[in-house]
Design a protein around this motif. Sequence first.
Motif, PDB file in Angstrom:
ATOM      1  N   VAL A  21      49.651 117.786 102.444  1.00  0.00           N
ATOM      2  CA  VAL A  21      48.387 117.839 101.688  1.00  0.00           C
ATOM      3  C   VAL A  21      48.541 117.091 100.363  1.00  0.00           C
ATOM      4  N   VAL A  22      49.665 117.289  99.690  1.00  0.00           N
ATOM      5  CA  VAL A  22      49.921 116.610  98.422  1.00  0.00           C
ATOM      6  C   VAL A  22      49.921 115.088  98.610  1.00  0.00           C
ATOM      7  N   GLU A  23      50.531 114.625  99.699  1.00  0.00           N
ATOM      8  CA  GLU A  23      50.539 113.182  99.999  1.00  0.00           C
ATOM      9  C   GLU A  23      49.120 112.653 100.169  1.00  0.00           C
ATOM     10  N   VAL A  24      48.294 113.411 100.890  1.00  0.00           N
ATOM     11  CA  VAL A  24      46.893 113.007 101.117  1.00  0.00           C
ATOM     12  C   VAL A  24      46.148 112.922  99.789  1.00  0.00           C
ATOM     13  N   VAL A  25      46.316 113.944  98.953  1.00  0.00           N
ATOM     14  CA  VAL A  25      45.635 113.979  97.657  1.00  0.00           C
ATOM     15  C   VAL A  25      46.130 112.836  96.765  1.00  0.00           C
ATOM     16  N   SER A  26      47.421 112.583  96.784  1.00  0.00           N
ATOM     17  CA  SER A  26      48.001 111.536  95.943  1.00  0.00           C
ATOM     18  C   SER A  26      47.511 110.148  96.338  1.00  0.00           C
ATOM     19  N   ARG A  27      47.088 109.995  97.578  1.00  0.00           N
ATOM     20  CA  ARG A  27      46.534 108.710  98.053  1.00  0.00           C
ATOM     21  C   ARG A  27      45.034 108.600  97.756  1.00  0.00           C
ATOM     22  N   GLY A  28      44.478 109.598  97.072  1.00  0.00           N
ATOM     23  CA  GLY A  28      43.051 109.565  96.740  1.00  0.00           C
ATOM     24  C   GLY A  28      42.187 110.364  97.690  1.00  0.00           C
ATOM     25  N   GLY A  29      42.814 111.167  98.551  1.00  0.00           N
ATOM     26  CA  GLY A  29      42.059 111.973  99.503  1.00  0.00           C
ATOM     27  C   GLY A  29      41.390 113.173  98.853  1.00  0.00           C
ATOM     28  N   ILE A  30      40.355 113.648  99.518  1.00  0.00           N
ATOM     29  CA  ILE A  30      39.649 114.859  99.069  1.00  0.00           C
ATOM     30  C   ILE A  30      39.950 115.976 100.051  1.00  0.00           C
ATOM     31  N   ILE A  31      40.225 117.145  99.534  1.00  0.00           N
ATOM     32  CA  ILE A  31      40.620 118.268 100.383  1.00  0.00           C
ATOM     33  C   ILE A  31      39.734 119.482 100.106  1.00  0.00           C
ATOM     34  N   ILE A  32      39.687 120.350 101.102  1.00  0.00           N
ATOM     35  CA  ILE A  32      39.020 121.653 100.975  1.00  0.00           C
ATOM     36  C   ILE A  32      40.079 122.711 101.220  1.00  0.00           C
ATOM     37  N   TYR A  33      40.077 123.757 100.406  1.00  0.00           N
ATOM     38  CA  TYR A  33      41.186 124.712 100.451  1.00  0.00           C
ATOM     39  C   TYR A  33      40.710 126.094  99.998  1.00  0.00           C
ATOM     40  N   PRO A  34      41.431 127.131 100.398  1.00  0.00           N
ATOM     41  CA  PRO A  34      41.049 128.492  99.987  1.00  0.00           C
ATOM     42  C   PRO A  34      41.507 128.776  98.563  1.00  0.00           C
ATOM     43  N   THR A  35      40.829 129.725  97.923  1.00  0.00           N
ATOM     44  CA  THR A  35      41.296 130.258  96.636  1.00  0.00           C
ATOM     45  C   THR A  35      41.224 131.781  96.738  1.00  0.00           C
ATOM     46  N   ASP A  36      41.416 132.449  95.612  1.00  0.00           N
ATOM     47  CA  ASP A  36      41.321 133.917  95.613  1.00  0.00           C
ATOM     48  C   ASP A  36      39.869 134.380  95.612  1.00  0.00           C
ATOM     49  N   THR A  37      38.926 133.442  95.530  1.00  0.00           N
ATOM     50  CA  THR A  37      37.503 133.805  95.588  1.00  0.00           C
ATOM     51  C   THR A  37      36.880 133.113  96.811  1.00  0.00           C
ATOM     52  N   ILE A  38      36.364 131.907  96.612  1.00  0.00           N
ATOM     53  CA  ILE A  38      35.715 131.181  97.697  1.00  0.00           C
ATOM     54  C   ILE A  38      36.473 129.876  97.961  1.00  0.00           C
ATOM     55  N   TYR A  39      36.106 129.213  99.053  1.00  0.00           N
ATOM     56  CA  TYR A  39      36.742 127.925  99.343  1.00  0.00           C
ATOM     57  C   TYR A  39      36.302 126.883  98.322  1.00  0.00           C
ATOM     58  N   GLY A  40      37.247 126.011  97.950  1.00  0.00           N
ATOM     59  CA  GLY A  40      36.957 124.961  96.988  1.00  0.00           C
ATOM     60  C   GLY A  40      37.151 123.585  97.598  1.00  0.00           C
ATOM     61  N   ILE A  41      36.563 122.590  96.969  1.00  0.00           N
ATOM     62  CA  ILE A  41      36.736 121.191  97.357  1.00  0.00           C
ATOM     63  C   ILE A  41      37.272 120.464  96.136  1.00  0.00           C
ATOM     64  N   GLY A  42      38.301 119.647  96.308  1.00  0.00           N
ATOM     65  CA  GLY A  42      38.895 119.023  95.132  1.00  0.00           C
ATOM     66  C   GLY A  42      39.675 117.766  95.442  1.00  0.00           C
ATOM     67  N   CYS A  43      40.146 117.140  94.361  1.00  0.00           N
ATOM     68  CA  CYS A  43      40.924 115.907  94.479  1.00  0.00           C
ATOM     69  C   CYS A  43      41.849 115.801  93.275  1.00  0.00           C
ATOM     70  N   ASP A  44      42.618 114.737  93.251  1.00  0.00           N
ATOM     71  CA  ASP A  44      43.559 114.474  92.171  1.00  0.00           C
ATOM     72  C   ASP A  44      42.790 114.174  90.885  1.00  0.00           C
ATOM     73  N   LEU A  45      43.032 114.966  89.864  1.00  0.00           N
ATOM     74  CA  LEU A  45      42.386 114.787  88.573  1.00  0.00           C
ATOM     75  C   LEU A  45      42.595 113.378  88.021  1.00  0.00           C
ATOM     76  N   MET A  46      43.745 112.773  88.331  1.00  0.00           N
ATOM     77  CA  MET A  46      44.106 111.481  87.748  1.00  0.00           C
ATOM     78  C   MET A  46      43.539 110.281  88.509  1.00  0.00           C
ATOM     79  N   ASN A  47      42.856 110.526  89.615  1.00  0.00           N
ATOM     80  CA  ASN A  47      42.350 109.425  90.441  1.00  0.00           C
ATOM     81  C   ASN A  47      40.831 109.302  90.257  1.00  0.00           C
ATOM     82  N   ARG A  48      40.412 108.360  89.428  1.00  0.00           N
ATOM     83  CA  ARG A  48      38.981 108.246  89.094  1.00  0.00           C
ATOM     84  C   ARG A  48      38.116 107.962  90.316  1.00  0.00           C
ATOM     85  N   ARG A  49      38.621 107.129  91.209  1.00  0.00           N
ATOM     86  CA  ARG A  49      37.828 106.808  92.404  1.00  0.00           C
ATOM     87  C   ARG A  49      37.598 108.056  93.248  1.00  0.00           C
ATOM     88  N   ALA A  50      38.644 108.881  93.369  1.00  0.00           N
ATOM     89  CA  ALA A  50      38.513 110.135  94.121  1.00  0.00           C
ATOM     90  C   ALA A  50      37.528 111.087  93.433  1.00  0.00           C
TER      91      ALA A  50
END
Length: 209
Positions: A21-50
């Motif tokens: 998952v980290v590799e995917v995110v580091s390449r600019g990918g967007i992921i959906i993942y669980p948290t302690d509340t609801i599911y979230g959608i996110g990407c690498d903070l440092m990747n402006r295009r993402a």
Amino acid sequence: MPAELLKIHPLNPELRKINHVVEVVSRGGIIIYPTDTIYGIGCDLMNRRAVERLCKIMDVKPHKMNLSFICHDLSHISEYVKRIDTPEFKILKKALPGPFTFIFESSTQVPKILDVNKKTVGIRIPDHAIPREIVRLMGHPLITSSIKDDDIIKEYTTDPEEIYHDFKHLVEVVVDGGPGGNVPSTVVDFTLGEPVITRQGLGDFSPFL
């Protein structure tokens, strides 16, 4: 190409899968993942295009985005927050990890990173092993938003397979960490001097007042 639906154990995440998952995110990918509340959608903070892609998916303008940063622990926070006073830090130390989003004035780093003049930033340290392990291995935060449902009664989608069906052509990976919750985090605003609850969610903030 459709997204990958990846099952990861919610309590003991498999390192091989987290690394993937980290590799995917580091390449600019967007992921959906669980948290302690609801599911979230996110990407690498440092990747402006993402980040731009994430805003497009969530249908928000970059300068209007109210996205939060998912951090691994409190040591991550100081880079992105202008100032945390001792009483505020004590509250954070007691409340986190947990189902809270804390709003602070953003540091000068945030506009530089996002190329958007954001005066405030939301900080999340969820009490969930999957997102925290992803962020730990990345070395910096994910920028994140909640997965919402069109159903007014339900509001938040809790079934990862249903989420996958809705987002499989928009993101790279949907992490299946089991059923999600349908109550979001409690939002506490620290920019007004005293902490103010601006959204009552899952977290009970009363013990910290």
